[in-house]
Design an enzyme around this catalytic site. Structure first.
Site, PDB file in Angstrom:
ATOM      1  N   ASP A 108       1.007  -1.174  -0.181  1.00 43.25           N
ATOM      2  CA  ASP A 108      -0.009  -0.063  -0.062  1.00 43.25           C
ATOM      3  C   ASP A 108       0.810   1.146   0.150  1.00 43.25           C
ATOM      4  O   ASP A 108       2.131   1.245   0.156  1.00 43.25           O
ATOM      5  CB  ASP A 108      -0.811   0.020   1.205  1.00 43.25           C
ATOM      6  CG  ASP A 108      -2.002   1.162   1.522  1.00 43.25           C
ATOM      7  OD1 ASP A 108      -2.369   1.586   0.317  1.00 43.25           O
ATOM      8  OD2 ASP A 108      -1.623   1.684   2.487  1.00 43.25           O
ATOM      9  N   ASP A 119      -0.408   5.283   0.829  1.00 39.62           N
ATOM     10  CA  ASP A 119      -0.608   6.099   1.780  1.00 39.62           C
ATOM     11  C   ASP A 119      -0.812   5.807   3.055  1.00 39.62           C
ATOM     12  O   ASP A 119      -1.400   4.698   3.360  1.00 39.62           O
ATOM     13  CB  ASP A 119      -1.955   6.721   1.417  1.00 39.62           C
ATOM     14  CG  ASP A 119      -1.866   7.835   0.219  1.00 39.62           C
ATOM     15  OD1 ASP A 119      -0.774   8.199  -0.234  1.00 39.62           O
ATOM     16  OD2 ASP A 119      -3.035   8.158  -0.203  1.00 39.62           O
ATOM     17  N   ASP A 166      -2.031  -0.723   5.928  1.00 36.98           N
ATOM     18  CA  ASP A 166      -2.295  -0.114   7.137  1.00 36.98           C
ATOM     19  C   ASP A 166      -3.592   0.187   7.393  1.00 36.98           C
ATOM     20  O   ASP A 166      -4.056   0.669   8.398  1.00 36.98           O
ATOM     21  CB  ASP A 166      -1.640   1.230   7.366  1.00 36.98           C
ATOM     22  CG  ASP A 166      -2.263   2.405   6.320  1.00 36.98           C
ATOM     23  OD1 ASP A 166      -2.667   2.084   5.072  1.00 36.98           O
ATOM     24  OD2 ASP A 166      -2.474   3.456   6.753  1.00 36.98           O
TER      25      ASP A 166
END
Length: 266
Positions: A10, A12, A209
């Site tokens: 991922d 961001d 996250d």
């Protein structure tokens, strides 16, 4: 035999700092991946235009998965491709936007990227206007800001599901999308790499996250949860033995990837 590693990440809040969008803290691990020829595959809510820009800035040339799994892009020169290849999954952006307009007519209070100017999106996201322009070039998803109550959100989610769409929470925005996820693109690319390296054992590492990383993490051999705003909402099966970073964003990413590379003899 040393396994062939593939890293799916991922962006961001994971490889990129949530506030500054910087990846510099992850530079040591990224350099070690590059030195060992280990592909670093972006798998994010970002668009193809955004990922091309990031790859250029980072000096990376590898396939990438855009908009939470809406499409896989294989650049020319990667995986034996002479020309860039785009493989789409699920509903396209036009279908998603039509479904959202039906909900808006029913009173659903939201504001999507397609409603915003580059300047307005820049204000909401912390991006520059040129970056915001790239973020608005969608292939199959619509990020949005929800402006109603949690009860209305539940009704909105149910209505979209009835229309064959999904609503996922990212690090900063909600994402309306078709019935695909980050794991589909990862599985597709894993198969491509297996065909390029027949008979060689492969180990997939995935880092994320937030809840929209759940299925990508579940599909990986080694799931790594990076500490972040919504990372406590990620619940992986115990048999997966997920690694969890102590530090947030690229600092945590760097430590976890370096530890795994050491563990596998790189």
């Amino acid at each position: 035999m040393q396994p062939h590693l593939i890293v799916f990440t991922d962006l961001d809040g994971t490889l990129l700092d949530h506030h500054s969008y910087s990846w510099r803290a992850a530079s040591p691990a990224m350099a070690k991946l590059a030195a060992n020829g280990i592909p670093l595959i972006f798998n994010s809510s970002k668009t193809a235009a955004e990922m091309r820009q990031l790859q250029s800035a980072m000096g990376i040339r590898a396939p990438f998965i855009v908009e939470n799994g809406a499409a896989v892009v294989i650049p020319a020169g990667c995986l034996g491709r002479r020309e860039e290849q785009v493989v789409n999954f699920g509903a396209d952006h036009a279908q998603v936007w039509r479904a959202l307009m039906v909900q808006r007519e029913s009173g659903a209070p939201f504001r999507g990227f397609s409603d915003m100017s580059n300047a307005e999106l820049a204000g909401h996201s912390g991006l520059g206007e040129a970056e915001a322009s790239r973020a608005r070039q969608r292939l199959g998803t619509e990020p949005l800001i929800w402006q109603g109550s949690s009860q209305e959100l539940g009704q909105f989610r149910a209505a979209l599901e009835h229309a064959g769409l999904r609503l996922l929470q990212g690090g900063r925005f909600w994402h309306a999308m078709g019935r695909f996820d980050k794991a589909e693109g990862a599985r597709f690319l894993l198969q491509q790499y297996q065909e390029q390296h027949p008979g060689q054992p492969m180990v997939t590492i995935a880092l994320g996250d937030s809840p929209n990383d759940q299925r990508m993490l579940e599909a990986a051999d080694i799931p790594v949860v990076i500490r972040g705003l919504n990372s406590d909402q990620l619940h992986l099966p115990s048999q997966k033995h997920p690694m969890r970073s102590l530090k947030p964003g690229p600092e945590g990413w760097n430590e976890c990837v370096l530890n795994l590379l050491f563990e596998y003899g790189y």
